[in-house]
Design a protein around this motif. Structure first.
Motif, PDB file in Angstrom:
ATOM      1  N   ASN A  21      22.357  10.827  -9.224  1.00 54.38           N
ATOM      2  CA  ASN A  21      23.681  10.333  -8.777  1.00 54.38           C
ATOM      3  C   ASN A  21      24.089  10.702  -7.417  1.00 54.38           C
ATOM      4  OD1 ASN A  21      23.519   8.074 -10.557  1.00 54.38           O
ATOM      5  ND2 ASN A  21      24.447   9.442 -12.179  1.00 54.38           N
ATOM      6  N   VAL A  22      24.664  12.152  -7.822  1.00 52.67           N
ATOM      7  CA  VAL A  22      25.204  12.884  -6.578  1.00 52.67           C
ATOM      8  C   VAL A  22      24.143  12.988  -5.385  1.00 52.67           C
ATOM      9  CG1 VAL A  22      26.344  15.007  -6.013  1.00 52.67           C
ATOM     10  CG2 VAL A  22      26.952  13.800  -7.890  1.00 52.67           C
ATOM     11  N   ILE A  23      23.252  13.551  -5.822  1.00 55.07           N
ATOM     12  CA  ILE A  23      22.030  13.749  -4.976  1.00 55.07           C
ATOM     13  C   ILE A  23      20.678  12.891  -5.375  1.00 55.07           C
ATOM     14  CG2 ILE A  23      20.203  15.466  -4.072  1.00 55.07           C
ATOM     15  CD1 ILE A  23      22.393  17.588  -5.410  1.00 55.07           C
ATOM     16  N   ARG A  24      20.583  12.337  -4.208  1.00 51.01           N
ATOM     17  CA  ARG A  24      19.492  10.881  -4.383  1.00 51.01           C
ATOM     18  C   ARG A  24      18.228  11.440  -4.713  1.00 51.01           C
ATOM     19  NH1 ARG A  24      20.290   8.947   1.619  1.00 51.01           N
ATOM     20  NH2 ARG A  24      19.245  11.076   1.908  1.00 51.01           N
ATOM     21  N   SER A  25      17.433  10.899  -5.525  1.00 53.59           N
ATOM     22  CA  SER A  25      16.152  11.275  -6.044  1.00 53.59           C
ATOM     23  C   SER A  25      15.296  11.476  -4.934  1.00 53.59           C
ATOM     24  CB  SER A  25      15.595   9.903  -6.797  1.00 53.59           C
ATOM     25  OG  SER A  25      16.467   9.876  -8.211  1.00 53.59           O
ATOM     26  N   GLN A  26      15.204  10.742  -3.866  1.00 52.65           N
ATOM     27  CA  GLN A  26      14.275  11.113  -2.860  1.00 52.65           C
ATOM     28  C   GLN A  26      14.750  12.338  -2.051  1.00 52.65           C
ATOM     29  OE1 GLN A  26      16.504   8.343  -2.787  1.00 52.65           O
ATOM     30  NE2 GLN A  26      17.066   7.745  -0.756  1.00 52.65           N
ATOM     31  N   ASP A  27      15.687  13.017  -2.380  1.00 55.42           N
ATOM     32  CA  ASP A  27      15.848  14.178  -1.750  1.00 55.42           C
ATOM     33  C   ASP A  27      15.653  15.473  -2.708  1.00 55.42           C
ATOM     34  OD1 ASP A  27      16.983  13.025   0.599  1.00 55.42           O
ATOM     35  OD2 ASP A  27      19.008  13.093  -0.171  1.00 55.42           O
ATOM     36  N   LEU A  28      15.377  15.137  -3.975  1.00 54.50           N
ATOM     37  CA  LEU A  28      14.880  16.097  -4.939  1.00 54.50           C
ATOM     38  C   LEU A  28      13.922  17.099  -4.574  1.00 54.50           C
ATOM     39  CD1 LEU A  28      15.429  17.286  -7.850  1.00 54.50           C
ATOM     40  CD2 LEU A  28      13.904  15.514  -8.858  1.00 54.50           C
ATOM     41  N   SER A  29      12.848  16.855  -3.947  1.00 53.92           N
ATOM     42  CA  SER A  29      11.571  17.642  -3.563  1.00 53.92           C
ATOM     43  C   SER A  29      12.224  18.527  -2.697  1.00 53.92           C
ATOM     44  CB  SER A  29      10.654  16.873  -3.164  1.00 53.92           C
ATOM     45  OG  SER A  29      11.013  16.211  -2.084  1.00 53.92           O
ATOM     46  N   LYS A  72       6.230  11.239 -12.564  1.00 54.22           N
ATOM     47  CA  LYS A  72       6.768  10.049 -12.390  1.00 54.22           C
ATOM     48  C   LYS A  72       7.346   9.488 -11.524  1.00 54.22           C
ATOM     49  CE  LYS A  72       7.277   8.993 -17.454  1.00 54.22           C
ATOM     50  NZ  LYS A  72       8.119   9.060 -18.562  1.00 54.22           N
ATOM     51  N   LYS A  73       8.430  10.524 -10.776  1.00 51.00           N
ATOM     52  CA  LYS A  73       9.162  10.080  -9.711  1.00 51.00           C
ATOM     53  C   LYS A  73       8.348  10.035  -8.296  1.00 51.00           C
ATOM     54  CE  LYS A  73      13.664  12.184 -10.922  1.00 51.00           C
ATOM     55  NZ  LYS A  73      14.595  10.790 -10.591  1.00 51.00           N
ATOM     56  N   PHE A  74       7.379  10.959  -8.224  1.00 55.14           N
ATOM     57  CA  PHE A  74       6.570  11.087  -6.970  1.00 55.14           C
ATOM     58  C   PHE A  74       5.164  10.929  -6.988  1.00 55.14           C
ATOM     59  CE2 PHE A  74      10.381  14.201  -6.810  1.00 55.14           C
ATOM     60  CZ  PHE A  74      11.071  13.698  -5.978  1.00 55.14           C
ATOM     61  N   GLN A  75       4.653  10.678  -8.090  1.00 57.45           N
ATOM     62  CA  GLN A  75       3.490  10.415  -8.223  1.00 57.45           C
ATOM     63  C   GLN A  75       2.452  11.885  -8.046  1.00 57.45           C
ATOM     64  OE1 GLN A  75       2.434   7.019  -5.725  1.00 57.45           O
ATOM     65  NE2 GLN A  75       2.803   5.575  -7.403  1.00 57.45           N
ATOM     66  N   LEU A  76       1.330  11.996  -8.744  1.00 56.42           N
ATOM     67  CA  LEU A  76       0.740  13.029  -8.922  1.00 56.42           C
ATOM     68  C   LEU A  76       0.051  13.443  -7.823  1.00 56.42           C
ATOM     69  CD1 LEU A  76      -0.160  15.335 -10.909  1.00 56.42           C
ATOM     70  CD2 LEU A  76      -2.370  13.810 -11.027  1.00 56.42           C
ATOM     71  N   GLY A  77      -0.432  12.819  -6.872  1.00 56.59           N
ATOM     72  CA  GLY A  77      -1.094  13.248  -5.341  1.00 56.59           C
ATOM     73  C   GLY A  77      -0.246  13.296  -4.412  1.00 56.59           C
ATOM     74  N   SER A  78       0.853  13.134  -4.510  1.00 56.18           N
ATOM     75  CA  SER A  78       1.926  12.738  -3.506  1.00 56.18           C
ATOM     76  C   SER A  78       2.142  14.010  -2.553  1.00 56.18           C
ATOM     77  CB  SER A  78       3.159  12.211  -3.881  1.00 56.18           C
ATOM     78  OG  SER A  78       3.951  13.198  -4.667  1.00 56.18           O
ATOM     79  N   PHE A 111      12.437  24.749 -13.480  1.00 62.64           N
ATOM     80  CA  PHE A 111      12.807  23.617 -13.371  1.00 62.64           C
ATOM     81  C   PHE A 111      11.354  22.855 -13.167  1.00 62.64           C
ATOM     82  CE2 PHE A 111      13.784  19.981 -10.735  1.00 62.64           C
ATOM     83  CZ  PHE A 111      14.581  19.399 -11.357  1.00 62.64           C
ATOM     84  N   VAL A 112      10.486  23.260 -12.273  1.00 66.06           N
ATOM     85  CA  VAL A 112       9.211  22.233 -12.297  1.00 66.06           C
ATOM     86  C   VAL A 112       8.335  22.400 -13.705  1.00 66.06           C
ATOM     87  CG1 VAL A 112       7.067  22.193 -11.238  1.00 66.06           C
ATOM     88  CG2 VAL A 112       9.112  22.674  -9.882  1.00 66.06           C
ATOM     89  N   LYS A 113       8.396  23.424 -14.072  1.00 65.38           N
ATOM     90  CA  LYS A 113       7.640  23.453 -15.377  1.00 65.38           C
ATOM     91  C   LYS A 113       8.316  22.689 -16.349  1.00 65.38           C
ATOM     92  CE  LYS A 113       7.455  28.023 -15.932  1.00 65.38           C
ATOM     93  NZ  LYS A 113       7.269  29.309 -16.698  1.00 65.38           N
ATOM     94  N   LYS A 114       9.590  22.908 -16.623  1.00 62.01           N
ATOM     95  CA  LYS A 114      10.301  22.081 -17.232  1.00 62.01           C
ATOM     96  C   LYS A 114      10.280  20.597 -17.576  1.00 62.01           C
ATOM     97  CE  LYS A 114      14.804  21.746 -19.794  1.00 62.01           C
ATOM     98  NZ  LYS A 114      16.372  22.356 -19.812  1.00 62.01           N
ATOM     99  N   ASN A 115      10.615  20.081 -16.173  1.00 61.59           N
ATOM    100  CA  ASN A 115      10.821  18.720 -15.790  1.00 61.59           C
ATOM    101  C   ASN A 115       9.258  18.134 -15.110  1.00 61.59           C
ATOM    102  OD1 ASN A 115      13.692  18.257 -16.435  1.00 61.59           O
ATOM    103  ND2 ASN A 115      13.489  20.278 -15.139  1.00 61.59           N
ATOM    104  N   TRP A 116       7.961  18.652 -15.585  1.00 61.61           N
ATOM    105  CA  TRP A 116       6.987  18.490 -14.586  1.00 61.61           C
ATOM    106  C   TRP A 116       6.590  16.969 -14.963  1.00 61.61           C
ATOM    107  CZ3 TRP A 116       3.909  19.632 -10.842  1.00 61.61           C
ATOM    108  CH2 TRP A 116       2.587  18.863 -11.001  1.00 61.61           C
TER     109      TRP A 116
END
Length: 238
Positions: free
Chosen positions: A125-133, A162-168, A152-157
């Motif tokens: 919401n505050v920080i857009r999903s596309q800015d997460l990486s 799902k958000k960015f696709q595996l090979g992205s 964070f990466v381990k916990k939310n892998w």
């Protein structure tokens, strides 16, 4: 101390403005950012004064472009400044300003604040999903944040894939970026164990092997060089 003894003269010559040639402006931006990052008192004083002026103007004061990110980063080290910067980020319509503010917010040395940014990035919401990486990578570059980013990466892998696709490109960057600071055998074991736990997905990612190679190189570098480098620096600073 060692770096500042070489750069102090150049740092002291800089004006906090946007004047000069392209190369002079680039030098100003890099050198003043470095000086404040190394807690050089005259630089911190100037940056804090500019930040106070910006706050008093309710964010309407146009800071010089070359030093705005440095000013925001110094301001973000204080609770009050960090909160006000986050509020400005929420309402800002300028992409350039939002980028500078987000970079400053992720430079905080307060782990709770870094953790809250990661939570906001995941929520979207505050920080857009596309800015997460980008957010994860910025926090990973912060010495206070690289373990937070990795955890964070381990916990939310599953969510990240799902958000960015595996090979992205984003997933590749996240893997190499969050492990790039690791330089101990314990950290290598931790990374290996995580990649083993996602073995099926990891087998499709060249970046997992690249990440492991980088950590192993870091370990060898530390084992080979750290002691002699520390001794040499101590000799130089006597």
């Amino acid at each position: 101390k060692y770096i500042l003894q070489f750069f102090r003269t150049v740092i002291d010559q800089q004006t906090w403005s946007d004047s000069g040639t392209v190369s002079e402006r680039r030098l100003r931006s890099e050198v003043l950012s470095l000086a404040c990052h190394l807690d050089y008192p005259p630089c911190l004083e100037r940056a804090n004064q500019h930040f106070k002026d910006w706050l008093q103007s309710n964010g309407t004061l146009n800071l010089p472009t070359d030093v705005a990110e440095t000013v925001f980063s110094v301001g973000a080290q204080h609770d009050h400044g960090w909160t006000l910067l986050l509020n400005t980020y929420k309402i800002s319509l300028s992409e350039a300003q939002k980028e500078k503010i987000l970079s400053a917010l992720t430079s905080s040395r307060n782990k709770d604040k870094l953790q809250s940014l990661l939570a906001m990035g995941l929520e979207g919401n505050v920080i857009r999903s596309q800015d997460l990486s980008s957010l994860v990578l910025m926090i990973a570059r912060n010495p206070k944040g690289h373990h937070l980013a990795w955890n964070f990466v381990k916990k939310n892998w599953a969510t990240l894939v799902k958000k960015f696709q595996l090979g992205s490109f984003c997933i590749r960057n996240i893997i190499t970026g969050t492990t790039g600071q690791f330089s101990s055998p314990e950290e290598l074991t931790e990374v290996q164990q995580f990649f083993e736990s996602i073995k099926e997905q990891a087998s499709q990612l060249r970046s997992t092997q690249l990440a492991l190679d980088n950590v192993q190189k870091n370990i060898r570098w530390v084992q080979r060089n750290l002691k002699s480098l520390r001794n040499w620096l101590n000799e130089q600073m006597k």
